[in-house]
Design an enzyme around this catalytic site. Sequence first.
Site, PDB file in Angstrom:
ATOM      1  N   GLY A   1       0.874  -1.162   0.000  1.00 23.35           N
ATOM      2  CA  GLY A   1       0.000   0.000   0.000  1.00 23.35           C
ATOM      3  C   GLY A   1       0.907   1.207   0.000  1.00 23.35           C
ATOM      4  N   GLU A   2       0.803   2.025   1.014  1.00 24.68           N
ATOM      5  CA  GLU A   2       1.669   3.200   1.114  1.00 24.68           C
ATOM      6  C   GLU A   2       2.166   3.259   2.547  1.00 24.68           C
ATOM      7  OE1 GLU A   2       3.683   6.691   0.737  1.00 24.68           O
ATOM      8  OE2 GLU A   2       2.112   6.431   2.221  1.00 24.68           O
ATOM      9  N   SER A   3       3.489   3.164   2.706  1.00 26.08           N
ATOM     10  CA  SER A   3       4.024   2.916   4.045  1.00 26.08           C
ATOM     11  C   SER A   3       3.831   4.088   5.009  1.00 26.08           C
ATOM     12  CB  SER A   3       5.492   2.488   3.963  1.00 26.08           C
ATOM     13  OG  SER A   3       6.237   3.374   3.170  1.00 26.08           O
TER      14      SER A   3
ATOM     15  N   CYS B   1       6.053  -5.414   0.142  1.00 21.63           N
ATOM     16  CA  CYS B   1       6.296  -4.065  -0.364  1.00 21.63           C
ATOM     17  C   CYS B   1       6.231  -3.020   0.758  1.00 21.63           C
ATOM     18  CB  CYS B   1       5.338  -3.782  -1.517  1.00 21.63           C
ATOM     19  SG  CYS B   1       5.975  -2.505  -2.619  1.00 21.63           S
TER      20      CYS B   1
ATOM     21  N   ARG C   1      13.376   3.024  -0.239  1.00 23.77           N
ATOM     22  CA  ARG C   1      11.993   3.169  -0.675  1.00 23.77           C
ATOM     23  C   ARG C   1      11.908   3.828  -2.060  1.00 23.77           C
ATOM     24  NH1 ARG C   1       7.986   6.896   2.881  1.00 23.77           N
ATOM     25  NH2 ARG C   1       6.097   6.439   1.720  1.00 23.77           N
TER      26      ARG C   1
ATOM     27  N   ILE D   1       5.354  -2.969  -7.735  1.00 26.37           N
ATOM     28  CA  ILE D   1       4.584  -1.732  -7.873  1.00 26.37           C
ATOM     29  C   ILE D   1       5.235  -0.648  -7.012  1.00 26.37           C
ATOM     30  CG2 ILE D   1       2.328  -0.644  -7.619  1.00 26.37           C
ATOM     31  CD1 ILE D   1       1.119  -3.461  -7.865  1.00 26.37           C
ATOM     32  N   ARG D   2       5.905   0.251  -7.661  1.00 21.66           N
ATOM     33  CA  ARG D   2       6.682   1.288  -6.959  1.00 21.66           C
ATOM     34  C   ARG D   2       7.375   0.696  -5.721  1.00 21.66           C
ATOM     35  NH1 ARG D   2       5.978   7.623  -5.176  1.00 21.66           N
ATOM     36  NH2 ARG D   2       7.955   8.117  -6.146  1.00 21.66           N
TER      37      ARG D   2
ATOM     38  N   HIS E   1       4.589  -8.442  -5.126  1.00 24.06           N
ATOM     39  CA  HIS E   1       3.218  -8.739  -4.669  1.00 24.06           C
ATOM     40  C   HIS E   1       2.711 -10.082  -5.188  1.00 24.06           C
ATOM     41  CE1 HIS E   1       2.184  -4.630  -3.224  1.00 24.06           C
ATOM     42  NE2 HIS E   1       3.100  -4.278  -4.098  1.00 24.06           N
TER      43      HIS E   1
ATOM     44  N   GLU F   1       0.287 -11.682  -4.159  1.00 24.60           N
ATOM     45  CA  GLU F   1      -1.181 -11.688  -4.063  1.00 24.60           C
ATOM     46  C   GLU F   1      -1.841 -11.078  -5.294  1.00 24.60           C
ATOM     47  OE1 GLU F   1       0.790  -9.572  -2.725  1.00 24.60           O
ATOM     48  OE2 GLU F   1      -0.131  -7.588  -2.626  1.00 24.60           O
TER      49      GLU F   1
HETATM   50  N1  GLN Z   1       5.880   3.015  -2.735  1.00 23.57           N
HETATM   51  C1  GLN Z   1       5.163   2.505  -1.589  1.00 23.57           C
HETATM   52  C2  GLN Z   1       5.774   3.013  -0.290  1.00 23.57           C
HETATM   53  O1  GLN Z   1       6.816   3.608  -0.295  1.00 23.57           O
HETATM   54  C3  GLN Z   1       5.119   0.998  -1.557  1.00 23.57           C
HETATM   55  C4  GLN Z   1       4.351   0.488  -2.751  1.00 23.57           C
HETATM   56  C5  GLN Z   1       3.680  -0.834  -2.548  1.00 23.57           C
HETATM   57  O2  GLN Z   1       3.411  -1.297  -1.429  1.00 23.57           O
HETATM   58  N2  GLN Z   1       3.334  -1.448  -3.655  1.00 23.57           N
HETATM   59  O3  GLN Z   1       5.199   2.826   0.729  1.00 23.57           O
END
Ligand code: GLN
Length: 220
Positions: free
Chosen positions: A52-54, A84, A110, A139-140, A175, A177
């Site tokens: 997700g987004e940390s 991630c 990151r 994903i990023r 990922h 999943e």
């Molecule tokens: N770029 C996100 C972060 O820095 C991580 C991306 C992801 O969980 N797919 O949190």
Amino acid sequence: MIVGGSGVLGVLDLQGGVQEHLEHLRRVGVAARPVKSAAGLEGLAGLIIPGGESTCLSRLLRLFGLDEAIKRAYAAGLKLWGTCAGAILLASENVGETPFFGLIDIAVDRNAFGSQLDSFNREMLVSAVAKEPIPLTFIRAPKIVRAGESVQVLLQLDDYIAAAENERILVTVFHPELTPNLAFHRYFARKCGVLPVNGDGAALDPNWTPQSWMRFSHHV
Ligand code: GLN
């Protein structure tokens, strides 16, 4: 806190890829539930911290008092898998930032691949986890740029580590999943002692369909 008694795994349900992890755990035959509160950790053998987004996840974890609760459950024996953003939160070192849980001796960098547009798919053999190559969706993603002595590297790619583990924590910067492959979920379930070690099972879910735009597909 009692850990592990129920044979159930949890998926942290604050933000990110929660549903996809729950579905994969159910596909490998493991009882799984979303976890939104400290009480939801009770009895779990393992917890997935999803992608997700940390920064967002770290704020919600604090807001809901789940940061301390997860640390207490970990001290009591809970196993953890961070995918991630989840891996970023578990790392002991975070380049240019303050680490969050600091529970596994790795350094993460990151967003090291660039922007969201620099996301990509690969297919690689992860021999500890499956006999066949596994599709990997980044994903990023972060890069794991160092692993300490207590950590086993499961997948080294180019100039970074993509998957690693210690005795009680698994981290992947990709990922599983979001692909039809179930090998990593089976691997984590075995690590948590909720699936027989030598049991077999289909590598791919025959009914999996790429319903979500994010999901891995060879055809995209
Ligand atoms: N770029 C996100 C972060 O820095 C991580 C991306 C992801 O969980 N797919 O949190």
